[in-house]
Every structure is written in structure tokens, then in C-alpha cells.
Write a protein that holds these residues in place. Structure first.
Motif, mmCIF file in Angstrom:
data_model
loop_
_atom_site.group_PDB
_atom_site.id
_atom_site.type_symbol
_atom_site.label_atom_id
_atom_site.label_comp_id
_atom_site.label_asym_id
_atom_site.label_seq_id
_atom_site.Cartn_x
_atom_site.Cartn_y
_atom_site.Cartn_z
ATOM 1 N N ILE A 35 146.370 48.568 -37.083
ATOM 2 C CA ILE A 35 146.592 50.021 -37.174
ATOM 3 C C ILE A 35 145.844 50.581 -38.386
ATOM 4 N N ALA A 92 150.009 45.434 -38.280
ATOM 5 C CA ALA A 92 149.824 46.460 -39.320
ATOM 6 C C ALA A 92 148.341 46.618 -39.639
ATOM 7 N N ALA A 151 150.602 52.914 -40.959
ATOM 8 C CA ALA A 151 151.405 52.031 -40.100
ATOM 9 C C ALA A 151 152.886 52.107 -40.471
#
Ligand code: FMN
Ligand code: SF4
Length: 405
Positions: free
Chosen positions: A17, A14, A24
Motif C-alpha cells: 500500500i 502495508a 496504510a
């Protein structure tokens, strides 16, 4: 994702990203009737809304699934909610609930799969959608109203007598919106008459559905003029005109076609999957105004066939897919003169990588055009199902950019 022990790895994903200002999301799905052979065991078997006999199956080459009782449904709802909560704790900002293809949640939405006679049965859209509505409500309660919930549904199940029709998927989307979904992602499941005894003969790839030609007329349901490109867009547009939340669509889209879909107002977001596996740098290259540098997906589906067998990611045109950190292309310590014999796919890729590493590269090809066996493949395969010529053009541009002789 089914255990807290995975939280550190999920958090790393996460964070990777989000640090690029991207949102995410993670997809949650129960595979249901589609459980692949390599996962089946005495403990793990295909399940669906209802137990179906071989004769009742939408297509004969599926495995008859076992229907779920109420307690099992309750447990599955709790599992979805727990997973979404774990996703939130890991730093994801939302989830997509996959209720499409012929996965478990779709088997409740579809009259072809759902033969129940309780409140989850097929008699009303509300009952068919109930399990998903309860999942949405559970996630909302635990994760709050800021947490994103997208639901992926079939805009139609094409080729089935009792399959979901566009009028029904619109009503399903409206029920899901009312339950608190933030967006609807639309695809379709295409059931073909029996073609290959080794395959299930149902697909959500519009390019596969239309190849070599549709087994029955489909132009009232899908875009069938561009060999699958944007195939599901009419189904997304149908839902978009009846809901107020954003609608998402995928399906062999490329940036140019996707832009047209957005400008026409047929959908609010477009998804790329294979295009991004073929070239994960696609968004950056587009933003920087260099679409000619995007390595195109040929549509070969090596990735999917490989995935279906439970193998790690593999792409015909992107050798580093899933291994990016193991195979970085860094500058060589010492510049060398590299001679490559043969301008086929391997030779062109070797030349590209050697040039990126800073070497002086000479590529020898006896034919007047680069491409090697890909040129022959284009003659044999044509350009409809797979497109190799696009890949050759990409390499020609890259090699020219690097000043290769
Ligand atoms: C290797 C592979 C794995 C996929 N896995 C999923 C998945 O887990 N969930 C899902 O909803 N779709 C999955 N899909 C379908 C894609 O999300 C997408 O809908 C489909 O590839 C069509 O879009 P595209 O033409 O941009 O690839 C997968 C597709 C491929 C090729
Ligand atoms: S394996 Fe083939 S279909 Fe899949 S992303 Fe790569 S080029 Fe595209």
C-alpha cells in the motif's frame, strides 16, 4: 493479526500500500453479538456489554449474547492495544477501531444493548464510551502520537426505542476526540421490523435499508431521496459541526455524489467499498479523467452474502477480485481472430478480455442492444436496488474503445 507469526505477511501488505504513496490503515474489531453461525462453537459465542435474554434483544432473531465481566473487558482492551502495536510494527500508519454496527464496542455505546450497572454502564455518555476511550489511550501510549486512530461509530441506531440518537452520537464523538481520536467515521445501523426469518434484519447498507421502501419515515435521520446513495451523510454532517477532527462517511457513494458531499462540507473524507471491489482501478481512472471507464458496482451484494458465509471475496462484476495476481491480463504471444456469440454479460466480458490480450475480436449479438439477460433483469428488478443498465453502458463504452465489431 492475532500472532507475531503473521507479521511478515502484514508487512508485505502495508508495504504494497505504502509504495504507492498511500497511507496504510487496518481496521480492528471485535464482532461481539454479530458472531456468524459458521464461527460459533462451545468456546466461541456472541458476547456483548450485557447478557440479554431473548425478550431483551433489540430484534428477536439475534442470538442472546453473554455479558462481559470487568476482567474480560480489561483483556479485550489489551488485545486491541496489542493488535494496534503489531499493526504499527508491520508498517501500518494507523488503525480504525470499529465501534459501529452491532459489534462489541457498539454494544457499550448503545442503551439498547448496554444494561450494565458499573462504570461501563449506560447512564452517561462517558461510561458508555469508556471502553473505547481506554483502548485509544492504550494505543496512544504504546504507538505514540503520530500513529493514526480513527473510530467508526453509529451516527444513529435507526428503528430502536433505546437506540443511539444523533444528539448522543455527537456527544460520543466529542468524548472520543478528547480521548485522542484523529477522525470519526460515521455510519448507522438500521433495524427493520421482522421481514426475513433467515436474516437478522438489521443493516448498515443504506441502499438495503430503504428497499423496497423504508418501513417507517426516516427523512429526519437519513438521506432517503437517492435509493440509499449518501444515506448516512446527514448523520456525518451532524457530527462534523460539533467536532474539530475530520469526519468520514461511506454508503453507496460514487465519485460525483462524493464530490458534492465534500464540497458541501458535510464530511471531510469519503469512503468507497463496493465501488472499489467492482473496480479497484477507480482512483486511477478518475485521476486520468476517464470516469466512463469505471466498471460500476451494481449493488447486488453478492460480495456481502458471500463474506457472511466465510467464503473468499467474490464480486458479480469483477471476476478477478482477490485473484488479481493469479489472473493477470497479459498480451497473448500470438494474435488470433476471436469470434464470440452472444452479447450478454459473459460474452461482453470475454470480448473485453480478449481485446485487452491483443486479439482481433468479433462479437455477434442478434438483439439490437448488448446486455442479454441483464436487460430483462433491469425490467424485473428496476434500477433502485440493483442497477444493471450502468454495467451495460460500461461494456458498450469499453467495446467501442477497443474498436470491436
Ligand atoms: C464484503 C463486505 C465486507 C465488509 N466488511 C466490513 C468490515 O470488515 N468492517 C467494516 O467496517 N465494514 C465492512 N463492510 C461495510 C463497508 O465498509 C461499507 O461501510 C459499506 O459497504 C458501505 O459502503 P459502500 O456503499 O461504499 O460499499 C463490508 C462490506 C462488504 C460489502
Ligand atoms: S458483488 Fe455486487 S455489490 Fe458487491 S461489489 Fe460486486 S457488484 Fe457491487
Amino acid at each position: 493479526m492475532n500472532d507475531d507469526k503473521f507479521l511478515p505477511d502484514m508487512s508485505r501488505l502495508a508495504e504494497a500500500i505504502r509504495k504507492h504513496d498511500c497511507i496504510a490503515f487496518v481496521q480492528l474489531f471485535h464482532i461481539g453479538p454479530m458472531l456468524p453461525p459458521f464461527l460459533r462453537s462451545e468456546r466461541l459465542y456472541p458476547v456483548a456489554a450485557s447478557s440479554l435474554s431473548k425478550e431483551e434483544l433489540p430484534l428477536p432473531n439475534f442470538i442472546p449474547p453473554k455479558g462481559l465481566d470487568r476482567d474480560e473487558i480489561k483483556r479485550i482492551i489489551e488485545d486491541f492495544v496489542t493488535l494496534a502495536h503489531r499493526a504499527k510494527r508491520a508498517g501500518f500508519q494507523g488503525v480504525e477501531i470499529n465501534a459501529a454496527c452491532n459489534h462489541l464496542l457498539n454494544s457499550f455505546l448503545s442503551r439498547a444493548w448496554n444494561k450494565r450497572n458499573d462504570e461501563y454502564g449506560p447512564d452517561t455518555i462517558e461510561n458508555r464510551s469508556r471502553i473505547i476511550v481506554e483502548i485509544i489511550q492504550g494505543i496512544r501510549e504504546l504507538n505514540g502520537k503520530e500513529f493514526g486512530i480513527v473510530v467508526l461509530i453509529n451516527g444513529a441506531e435507526i428503528g430502536l426505542k433505546d437506540g443511539i440518537r444523533p444528539q448522543e452520537s455527537l456527544k460520543i464523538a466529542q468524548v472520543l476526540e478528547k480521548a485522542g481520536a484523529d477522525a470519526i467515521n460515521v455510519r448507522a445501523e438500521f433495524y427493520t421490523p421482522f421481514r426475513d426469518p433467515n436474516k437478522r434484519d438489521s443493516t448498515h447498507f443504506p441502499d438495503v435499508a430503504l428497499y423496497p421502501e423504508p418501513p417507517f419515515p426516516v427523512s429526519d435521520l437519513m438521506e432517503d431521496r437517492f435509493w440509499g446513495k449518501g444515506g448516512w451523510v446527514p448523520l456525518a454532517a451532524n457530527i462534523k459541526q460539533g467536532v474539530s477532527i475530520p469526519v468520514i462517511v461511506a454508503g453507496r457513494l460514487d465519485p460525483e455524489f462524493g464530490e458534492k458531499v465534500l464540497r458541501k462540507g458535510a464530511a471531510d473524507f469519503i469512503y468507497f467499498n463496493r465501488a472499489l471491489m467492482a473496480d479497484p482501478e477507480l482512483p486511477r481512472k478518475l485521476m486520468e479523467g476517464h470516469p466512463e471507464d469505471i466498471r460500476p458496482c451494481t449493488g447486488c451484494l453478492t460480495c456481502f452474502d458471500n463474506n457472511e458465509r466465510g467464503n473468499p471475496p467474490l464480486c458479480q462484476v469483477n471476476p478477478t477480485l482477490g485473484k488479481e495476481s493469479l489472473l493477470p491480463i497479459s498480451k497473448a504471444k500470438k494474435k488470433k481472430k476471436v469470434l464470440i456469440i452472444g452479447g450478454g454479460p459473459a460474452g461482453m466480458e470475454a470480448a473485453r478480455v480478449a481485446a485487452l490480450k491483443g486479439h482481433e475480436v468479433i462479437l455477434y449479438e442478434k438483439a439490437p442492444r448488448l446486455g442479454g439477460s441483464m436487460l430483462l433483469a433491469s425490467i424485473v428488478k428496476g434500477l433502485k436496488r440493483e442497477n444493471h443498465l450502468g454495467l451495460i453502458s460500461y461494456y458498450e463504452t469499453q467495446l467501442k474503445n477497443w474498436g470491436l465489431s
